[in-house]
Design a protein around this motif. Structure first.
Motif, PDB file in Angstrom:
ATOM      1  N   LEU A  72      41.071  26.062  33.401  1.00 59.19           N
ATOM      2  CA  LEU A  72      39.996  25.408  33.742  1.00 59.19           C
ATOM      3  C   LEU A  72      38.948  26.523  33.919  1.00 59.19           C
ATOM      4  O   LEU A  72      37.786  26.463  33.630  1.00 59.19           O
ATOM      5  CB  LEU A  72      40.217  24.545  34.844  1.00 59.19           C
ATOM      6  N   LEU A  73      39.425  27.549  34.433  1.00 63.54           N
ATOM      7  CA  LEU A  73      38.405  28.728  34.677  1.00 63.54           C
ATOM      8  C   LEU A  73      37.878  29.355  33.361  1.00 63.54           C
ATOM      9  O   LEU A  73      36.712  29.490  33.196  1.00 63.54           O
ATOM     10  CB  LEU A  73      39.131  29.806  35.645  1.00 63.54           C
ATOM     11  N   PHE A  74      38.675  29.356  32.603  1.00 63.50           N
ATOM     12  CA  PHE A  74      38.519  29.996  31.231  1.00 63.50           C
ATOM     13  C   PHE A  74      37.719  29.078  30.434  1.00 63.50           C
ATOM     14  O   PHE A  74      36.424  29.521  29.842  1.00 63.50           O
ATOM     15  CB  PHE A  74      39.834  30.445  30.280  1.00 63.50           C
ATOM     16  N   LEU A  75      37.817  27.852  30.528  1.00 58.23           N
ATOM     17  CA  LEU A  75      36.914  26.737  29.777  1.00 58.23           C
ATOM     18  C   LEU A  75      35.552  26.650  30.464  1.00 58.23           C
ATOM     19  O   LEU A  75      34.569  26.645  29.778  1.00 58.23           O
ATOM     20  CB  LEU A  75      37.602  25.453  29.881  1.00 58.23           C
ATOM     21  N   ALA A  76      35.474  26.870  31.765  1.00 63.50           N
ATOM     22  CA  ALA A  76      34.127  27.007  32.505  1.00 63.50           C
ATOM     23  C   ALA A  76      33.445  28.126  31.960  1.00 63.50           C
ATOM     24  O   ALA A  76      32.121  28.088  31.495  1.00 63.50           O
ATOM     25  CB  ALA A  76      34.375  26.981  33.982  1.00 63.50           C
ATOM     26  N   GLU A  77      34.201  29.225  31.980  1.00 64.38           N
ATOM     27  CA  GLU A  77      33.233  30.559  31.547  1.00 64.38           C
ATOM     28  C   GLU A  77      32.868  30.204  29.958  1.00 64.38           C
ATOM     29  O   GLU A  77      31.743  30.915  29.614  1.00 64.38           O
ATOM     30  CB  GLU A  77      34.365  31.688  31.970  1.00 64.38           C
ATOM     31  N   GLN A  78      33.856  29.911  29.216  1.00 64.13           N
ATOM     32  CA  GLN A  78      33.541  29.820  27.753  1.00 64.13           C
ATOM     33  C   GLN A  78      32.422  29.021  27.436  1.00 64.13           C
ATOM     34  O   GLN A  78      31.569  29.091  26.326  1.00 64.13           O
ATOM     35  CB  GLN A  78      34.728  29.132  27.152  1.00 64.13           C
ATOM     36  N   THR A  79      32.262  27.465  28.078  1.00 57.26           N
ATOM     37  CA  THR A  79      31.201  26.841  27.846  1.00 57.26           C
ATOM     38  C   THR A  79      30.060  26.721  28.575  1.00 57.26           C
ATOM     39  O   THR A  79      28.960  26.218  28.282  1.00 57.26           O
ATOM     40  CB  THR A  79      31.882  25.201  28.000  1.00 57.26           C
ATOM     41  N   PHE A  82      30.362  22.739  33.745  1.00 56.46           N
ATOM     42  CA  PHE A  82      31.415  22.264  34.762  1.00 56.46           C
ATOM     43  C   PHE A  82      31.704  23.385  35.809  1.00 56.46           C
ATOM     44  O   PHE A  82      32.934  23.523  36.135  1.00 56.46           O
ATOM     45  CB  PHE A  82      32.587  21.796  34.203  1.00 56.46           C
ATOM     46  N   GLY A  83      30.758  24.147  36.009  1.00 56.00           N
ATOM     47  CA  GLY A  83      30.984  25.307  36.949  1.00 56.00           C
ATOM     48  C   GLY A  83      30.685  26.632  36.583  1.00 56.00           C
ATOM     49  O   GLY A  83      30.280  27.581  37.142  1.00 56.00           O
ATOM     50  N   GLY A  84      30.467  26.724  35.216  1.00 51.99           N
ATOM     51  CA  GLY A  84      30.102  27.734  34.608  1.00 51.99           C
ATOM     52  C   GLY A  84      28.843  28.198  34.258  1.00 51.99           C
ATOM     53  O   GLY A  84      28.303  29.144  33.829  1.00 51.99           O
ATOM     54  N   GLU A  85      27.799  27.421  35.119  1.00 51.11           N
ATOM     55  CA  GLU A  85      26.485  27.507  34.881  1.00 51.11           C
ATOM     56  C   GLU A  85      26.121  28.872  35.411  1.00 51.11           C
ATOM     57  O   GLU A  85      24.841  29.265  35.102  1.00 51.11           O
ATOM     58  CB  GLU A  85      25.739  26.307  35.363  1.00 51.11           C
ATOM     59  N   SER A  86      26.772  29.151  36.564  1.00 52.00           N
ATOM     60  CA  SER A  86      26.268  30.321  37.229  1.00 52.00           C
ATOM     61  C   SER A  86      27.374  30.908  38.020  1.00 52.00           C
ATOM     62  O   SER A  86      28.638  30.186  38.370  1.00 52.00           O
ATOM     63  CB  SER A  86      24.952  30.035  38.429  1.00 52.00           C
ATOM     64  N   SER A  87      27.485  32.111  38.367  1.00 46.94           N
ATOM     65  CA  SER A  87      28.363  32.767  39.012  1.00 46.94           C
ATOM     66  C   SER A  87      28.529  32.044  40.544  1.00 46.94           C
ATOM     67  O   SER A  87      29.611  32.050  41.063  1.00 46.94           O
ATOM     68  CB  SER A  87      28.085  34.301  39.199  1.00 46.94           C
ATOM     69  N   ALA A  88      27.472  31.610  41.200  1.00 43.19           N
ATOM     70  CA  ALA A  88      27.591  31.230  42.307  1.00 43.19           C
ATOM     71  C   ALA A  88      28.297  29.733  42.249  1.00 43.19           C
ATOM     72  O   ALA A  88      29.041  29.394  43.223  1.00 43.19           O
ATOM     73  CB  ALA A  88      26.392  30.812  42.996  1.00 43.19           C
ATOM     74  N   ARG A  89      27.952  28.909  41.335  1.00 43.69           N
ATOM     75  CA  ARG A  89      28.855  27.389  41.228  1.00 43.69           C
ATOM     76  C   ARG A  89      30.008  28.014  40.753  1.00 43.69           C
ATOM     77  O   ARG A  89      31.304  27.033  41.320  1.00 43.69           O
ATOM     78  CB  ARG A  89      28.076  26.694  40.190  1.00 43.69           C
ATOM     79  N   LEU A  90      30.492  28.861  40.018  1.00 47.99           N
ATOM     80  CA  LEU A  90      31.810  29.053  39.766  1.00 47.99           C
ATOM     81  C   LEU A  90      32.634  29.569  40.736  1.00 47.99           C
ATOM     82  O   LEU A  90      33.932  29.297  41.013  1.00 47.99           O
ATOM     83  CB  LEU A  90      31.993  30.128  38.538  1.00 47.99           C
ATOM     84  N   ALA A  91      32.134  30.445  41.706  1.00 43.13           N
ATOM     85  CA  ALA A  91      32.880  30.854  43.056  1.00 43.13           C
ATOM     86  C   ALA A  91      33.141  29.796  43.864  1.00 43.13           C
ATOM     87  O   ALA A  91      34.297  29.670  44.456  1.00 43.13           O
ATOM     88  CB  ALA A  91      31.933  31.738  43.554  1.00 43.13           C
ATOM     89  N   ARG A  92      32.307  28.634  43.812  1.00 45.87           N
ATOM     90  CA  ARG A  92      32.642  27.474  44.690  1.00 45.87           C
ATOM     91  C   ARG A  92      33.822  26.743  44.213  1.00 45.87           C
ATOM     92  O   ARG A  92      34.598  26.229  44.707  1.00 45.87           O
ATOM     93  CB  ARG A  92      31.420  26.737  44.943  1.00 45.87           C
ATOM     94  N   ALA A  93      33.670  26.493  42.720  1.00 41.16           N
ATOM     95  CA  ALA A  93      34.751  25.645  42.045  1.00 41.16           C
ATOM     96  C   ALA A  93      35.948  26.524  42.189  1.00 41.16           C
ATOM     97  O   ALA A  93      37.035  25.782  42.316  1.00 41.16           O
ATOM     98  CB  ALA A  93      34.222  25.617  40.690  1.00 41.16           C
ATOM     99  N   ARG A  94      35.985  27.882  42.260  1.00 41.50           N
ATOM    100  CA  ARG A  94      37.292  28.613  42.223  1.00 41.50           C
ATOM    101  C   ARG A  94      37.807  28.447  43.468  1.00 41.50           C
ATOM    102  O   ARG A  94      39.037  28.246  43.526  1.00 41.50           O
ATOM    103  CB  ARG A  94      36.973  30.266  41.894  1.00 41.50           C
TER     104      ARG A  94
END
Length: 209
Positions: A72-79, A82-94
């Protein structure tokens, strides 16, 4: 087609990834792996590429990715979605993905396995421990959703939602209760384009999606 997912209809971890692919509208092939077979009897290329011998396995441009939350983290970063829009949002999702793996993904998955498949596989008293753990886990998730927002991070879906819902659509099989706020959140997820219930989504053939 760049993506191939290997999964199984009884795997909530497979469901997390399949749901993310469907909601993101990522074209992919899907192949069911018979997890009742011994690891050495499972087909190639799954047998060689699934590092831990488990579903899900995602192939992308020749690279293998395993463990549902890592995928899921890979897909967010790839696309970038769904959390991959920014480093801050991805950190919260992680944070939620790590919490899910240690909490809800542990307690609920074991209760479902015991009550649907094999209660004798568990030592005496262990299911009581899992029940107490689940009660604490679902209370924490319900508390997070207390303000009525549509999804876990905010009003837009993320990989945190896909991860956390992985086994909750099977709460009846685990014989556990789902609080109203969590039920409302699950209903919000079920309204996303591409959503389908686990058995429907995971039973589809290996044809391209």
């Amino acid at each position: 087609m760049d993506y191939t997912l290997f999964g199984h209809p009884e795997s909530g971890h497979s469901y997390k990834v399949k749901l993310a692919l469907e909601v993101a509208q990522i074209p992919h092939h899907y192949q069911v792996i018979d997890i009742g077979l011994p690891h050495q009897a499972r087909p190639e290329p799954f047998r060689s590429l699934a590092k831990f011998g488990e579903v899900p396995l995602l192939l992308h441009q020749g690279q293998a990715y395993v463990q549902s939350n890592a995928i899921l983290l890979f897909l967010a970063e790839q696309t970038g979605r769904f959390g991959g829009e920014s480093s801050a949002r991805l950190a919260r999702a992680r944070e939620w993905l790590f919490w899910e793996a240690n909490r809800l993904g542990l307690s609920l998955a074991h209760l479902r396995f015991a009550r649907r498949f094999d209660a004798l596989a568990y030592p005496a008293g262990s299911l009581v421990w899992f029940e107490r753990r689940y009660d604490a886990d679902i209370e924490r998730l319900a508390y997070e959703l207390r303000d009525g927002r549509r999804f876990v991070l905010d009003d837009e879906p993320s990989i945190a939602d896909f991860s956390l819902c992985g086994y909750l659509y099977w709460a009846d099989q685990a014989q556990v209760a789902v609080p109203p706020t969590v039920a409302a959140w699950l209903a919000n997820i079920s309204q996303l384009p591409g959503w389908a219930a686990p058995y429907t989504l995971l039973a589809r053939s290996a044809e391209a999606r």
